[in-house]
Motif scaffolding. Structure first.
Motif, PDB file in Angstrom:
ATOM      1  N   ASP A  59       1.238  -1.699  -7.399  1.00 39.20           N
ATOM      2  CA  ASP A  59       1.008  -0.806  -8.522  1.00 39.20           C
ATOM      3  C   ASP A  59       2.140   0.207  -8.585  1.00 39.20           C
ATOM      4  O   ASP A  59       2.118   1.227  -7.910  1.00 39.20           O
ATOM      5  CB  ASP A  59      -0.332  -0.101  -8.349  1.00 39.20           C
ATOM      6  CG  ASP A  59      -0.705   0.734  -9.571  1.00 39.20           C
ATOM      7  OD1 ASP A  59      -0.057   0.552 -10.622  1.00 39.20           O
ATOM      8  OD2 ASP A  59      -1.628   1.554  -9.465  1.00 39.20           O
ATOM      9  N   TRP A  60       3.151  -0.090  -9.385  1.00 38.37           N
ATOM     10  CA  TRP A  60       4.328   0.799  -9.521  1.00 38.37           C
ATOM     11  C   TRP A  60       4.473   1.136 -10.991  1.00 38.37           C
ATOM     12  O   TRP A  60       4.663   0.258 -11.837  1.00 38.37           O
ATOM     13  CB  TRP A  60       5.565   0.097  -8.979  1.00 38.37           C
ATOM     14  CG  TRP A  60       6.885   0.512  -9.575  1.00 38.37           C
ATOM     15  CD1 TRP A  60       7.622  -0.178 -10.503  1.00 38.37           C
ATOM     16  CD2 TRP A  60       7.631   1.705  -9.284  1.00 38.37           C
ATOM     17  NE1 TRP A  60       8.779   0.494 -10.777  1.00 38.37           N
ATOM     18  CE2 TRP A  60       8.811   1.649 -10.049  1.00 38.37           C
ATOM     19  CE3 TRP A  60       7.411   2.790  -8.436  1.00 38.37           C
ATOM     20  CZ2 TRP A  60       9.773   2.649  -9.994  1.00 38.37           C
ATOM     21  CZ3 TRP A  60       8.376   3.784  -8.384  1.00 38.37           C
ATOM     22  CH2 TRP A  60       9.532   3.709  -9.163  1.00 38.37           C
ATOM     23  N   HIS A  61       4.369   2.418 -11.313  1.00 33.11           N
ATOM     24  CA  HIS A  61       4.431   2.850 -12.696  1.00 33.11           C
ATOM     25  C   HIS A  61       5.839   3.346 -13.007  1.00 33.11           C
ATOM     26  O   HIS A  61       6.234   4.416 -12.559  1.00 33.11           O
ATOM     27  CB  HIS A  61       3.408   3.959 -12.961  1.00 33.11           C
ATOM     28  CG  HIS A  61       2.013   3.536 -12.680  1.00 33.11           C
ATOM     29  ND1 HIS A  61       1.345   2.604 -13.444  1.00 33.11           N
ATOM     30  CD2 HIS A  61       1.150   3.888 -11.681  1.00 33.11           C
ATOM     31  CE1 HIS A  61       0.132   2.421 -12.960  1.00 33.11           C
ATOM     32  NE2 HIS A  61      -0.006   3.174 -11.891  1.00 33.11           N
ATOM     33  N   ILE A  88       0.835  -1.208   0.000  1.00 32.51           N
ATOM     34  CA  ILE A  88       0.000   0.000   0.000  1.00 32.51           C
ATOM     35  C   ILE A  88       0.870   1.258   0.000  1.00 32.51           C
ATOM     36  O   ILE A  88       0.606   2.217  -0.732  1.00 32.51           O
ATOM     37  CB  ILE A  88      -0.945  -0.020   1.215  1.00 32.51           C
ATOM     38  CG1 ILE A  88      -1.983  -1.143   1.051  1.00 32.51           C
ATOM     39  CG2 ILE A  88      -1.641   1.328   1.383  1.00 32.51           C
ATOM     40  CD1 ILE A  88      -2.779  -1.424   2.310  1.00 32.51           C
ATOM     41  N   PHE A  89       1.934   1.244   0.811  1.00 31.21           N
ATOM     42  CA  PHE A  89       2.817   2.411   0.877  1.00 31.21           C
ATOM     43  C   PHE A  89       3.497   2.649  -0.466  1.00 31.21           C
ATOM     44  O   PHE A  89       3.600   3.787  -0.926  1.00 31.21           O
ATOM     45  CB  PHE A  89       3.859   2.205   1.976  1.00 31.21           C
ATOM     46  CG  PHE A  89       4.712   3.415   2.227  1.00 31.21           C
ATOM     47  CD1 PHE A  89       4.298   4.408   3.101  1.00 31.21           C
ATOM     48  CD2 PHE A  89       5.937   3.565   1.594  1.00 31.21           C
ATOM     49  CE1 PHE A  89       5.078   5.540   3.327  1.00 31.21           C
ATOM     50  CE2 PHE A  89       6.725   4.683   1.811  1.00 31.21           C
ATOM     51  CZ  PHE A  89       6.289   5.676   2.683  1.00 31.21           C
ATOM     52  N   LEU A  90       3.954   1.584  -1.106  1.00 30.66           N
ATOM     53  CA  LEU A  90       4.605   1.719  -2.406  1.00 30.66           C
ATOM     54  C   LEU A  90       3.651   2.339  -3.420  1.00 30.66           C
ATOM     55  O   LEU A  90       4.029   3.253  -4.168  1.00 30.66           O
ATOM     56  CB  LEU A  90       5.084   0.353  -2.898  1.00 30.66           C
ATOM     57  CG  LEU A  90       5.691   0.287  -4.308  1.00 30.66           C
ATOM     58  CD1 LEU A  90       6.881   1.215  -4.430  1.00 30.66           C
ATOM     59  CD2 LEU A  90       6.083  -1.147  -4.646  1.00 30.66           C
ATOM     60  N   ALA A  91       2.411   1.869  -3.431  1.00 36.90           N
ATOM     61  CA  ALA A  91       1.441   2.380  -4.399  1.00 36.90           C
ATOM     62  C   ALA A  91       1.067   3.833  -4.131  1.00 36.90           C
ATOM     63  O   ALA A  91       0.899   4.625  -5.067  1.00 36.90           O
ATOM     64  CB  ALA A  91       0.186   1.507  -4.382  1.00 36.90           C
ATOM     65  N   LYS A  92       0.963   4.203  -2.856  1.00 36.24           N
ATOM     66  CA  LYS A  92       0.515   5.553  -2.510  1.00 36.24           C
ATOM     67  C   LYS A  92       1.623   6.595  -2.539  1.00 36.24           C
ATOM     68  O   LYS A  92       1.340   7.796  -2.655  1.00 36.24           O
ATOM     69  CB  LYS A  92      -0.120   5.549  -1.114  1.00 36.24           C
ATOM     70  CG  LYS A  92      -1.483   4.879  -1.051  1.00 36.24           C
ATOM     71  CD  LYS A  92      -2.091   5.043   0.328  1.00 36.24           C
ATOM     72  CE  LYS A  92      -3.516   4.497   0.365  1.00 36.24           C
ATOM     73  NZ  LYS A  92      -4.134   4.668   1.705  1.00 36.24           N
ATOM     74  N   HIS A 105      11.494  -4.631  -9.046  1.00 34.90           N
ATOM     75  CA  HIS A 105      11.543  -5.978  -8.471  1.00 34.90           C
ATOM     76  C   HIS A 105      10.603  -6.093  -7.269  1.00 34.90           C
ATOM     77  O   HIS A 105       9.854  -7.073  -7.141  1.00 34.90           O
ATOM     78  CB  HIS A 105      12.978  -6.305  -8.056  1.00 34.90           C
ATOM     79  CG  HIS A 105      13.153  -7.702  -7.547  1.00 34.90           C
ATOM     80  ND1 HIS A 105      13.425  -8.770  -8.378  1.00 34.90           N
ATOM     81  CD2 HIS A 105      13.069  -8.218  -6.290  1.00 34.90           C
ATOM     82  CE1 HIS A 105      13.509  -9.871  -7.665  1.00 34.90           C
ATOM     83  NE2 HIS A 105      13.302  -9.569  -6.397  1.00 34.90           N
ATOM     84  N   VAL A 106      10.644  -5.097  -6.387  1.00 32.17           N
ATOM     85  CA  VAL A 106       9.778  -5.118  -5.214  1.00 32.17           C
ATOM     86  C   VAL A 106       8.310  -5.079  -5.632  1.00 32.17           C
ATOM     87  O   VAL A 106       7.469  -5.788  -5.076  1.00 32.17           O
ATOM     88  CB  VAL A 106      10.112  -3.937  -4.283  1.00 32.17           C
ATOM     89  CG1 VAL A 106       9.090  -3.823  -3.148  1.00 32.17           C
ATOM     90  CG2 VAL A 106      11.516  -4.098  -3.713  1.00 32.17           C
ATOM     91  N   SER A 107       8.003  -4.254  -6.620  1.00 34.00           N
ATOM     92  CA  SER A 107       6.638  -4.167  -7.110  1.00 34.00           C
ATOM     93  C   SER A 107       6.143  -5.510  -7.631  1.00 34.00           C
ATOM     94  O   SER A 107       5.023  -5.939  -7.331  1.00 34.00           O
ATOM     95  CB  SER A 107       6.553  -3.117  -8.220  1.00 34.00           C
ATOM     96  OG  SER A 107       5.273  -3.105  -8.802  1.00 34.00           O
TER      97      SER A 107
END
Length: 220
Positions: free
Chosen positions: A216-218, A169-173, A208-210
């Motif tokens: 969701d990493w663009h 969630i943190f990665l996406a936000k 890689h983490v995504s």
């Protein structure tokens, strides 16, 4: 989603923690051991299966091969010019890249502060600045994934998944909204292959983490 292995989670945490330190601390204050000969990058904890990671590692290896023991002052100078100035330093805070007016201490700053507080984390006392610095965001992801790895190693699948979900969630936000743009700009402006390599390596690591977390990493 298939639960990532303990080894995969640990590898991601180690890579993110190193990259977070590299982007947050001035080299004089937290220079990683082995930097002068590039040993840290010859046994990278993640597989070099994507172009960004391969390019990043190749750039860093070439930098150390070319400069050897003279590498350290070049890295220090490049960090200063990139992030401290005096001429147009590169802003390393999410709020600058995502707020409509490019301001510090925007909504993202409070949001990441709340995420850190949930884990009992605070920004280092040595730096008085917004909480949404790229280095701190990477460090938070590393912390959550290391806790997930520890819980999984102890057989606590429920806690492991809670930490994995928090990281996803943190990665996406947060990093997904701006980190790729920042890192591409950093690679363009860096004066050394060391920081060009760090930027590419960070993009590859976030990719890689995504993939690992199904986040969701663009990648811009």
């Amino acid at each position: 989603m298939t639960t990532p292995s303990t080894e995969a989670l640990t590898g991601c945490a180690l890579a993110l923690a190193f990259l977070g330190r590299s982007l947050y601390f001035e080299p004089d204050h937290d220079f990683p051991a082995g930097l002068d000969n590039g040993l840290l990058f010859r046994d990278w904890p993640l597989p070099a299966t994507d172009p960004d990671t391969r390019e990043g590692l190749a750039l860093i290896a070439a930098f150390f091969d070319a400069h050897g023991t003279d590498a350290a002052p070049l890295v220090r100078t490049d960090f200063t010019q990139l992030f401290l100035g005096p001429v147009a330093p590169l802003a390393a805070w999410e709020s600058v890249w995502t707020s409509s007016e490019g301001l510090l201490f925007d909504e993202s700053t409070q949001a990441v502060r709340e995420a850190y507080a949930h884990y009992g984390l605070e920004t280092p006392d040595t730096r008085r600045e917004p909480d949404d610095h790229i280095g701190l965001e990477l460090a938070f992801l590393a912390h959550a994934l290391l806790l997930a790895a520890s819980a999984q190693a102890d057989g606590n699948a429920r806690d492991a998944m809670e930490h994995i979900d928090a990281a996803r969630i943190f990665l996406a936000k947060h990093p997904a909204r701006w980190a790729a743009s920042f890192l591409h700009r950093m690679a363009q402006r860096a004066a050394t292959d060391y920081y060009r390599g760090i930027a590419r390596l960070c993009i590859g690591t976030l990719n890689h983490v995504s993939d690992l977390l199904d986040a969701d990493w663009h990648h811009a």
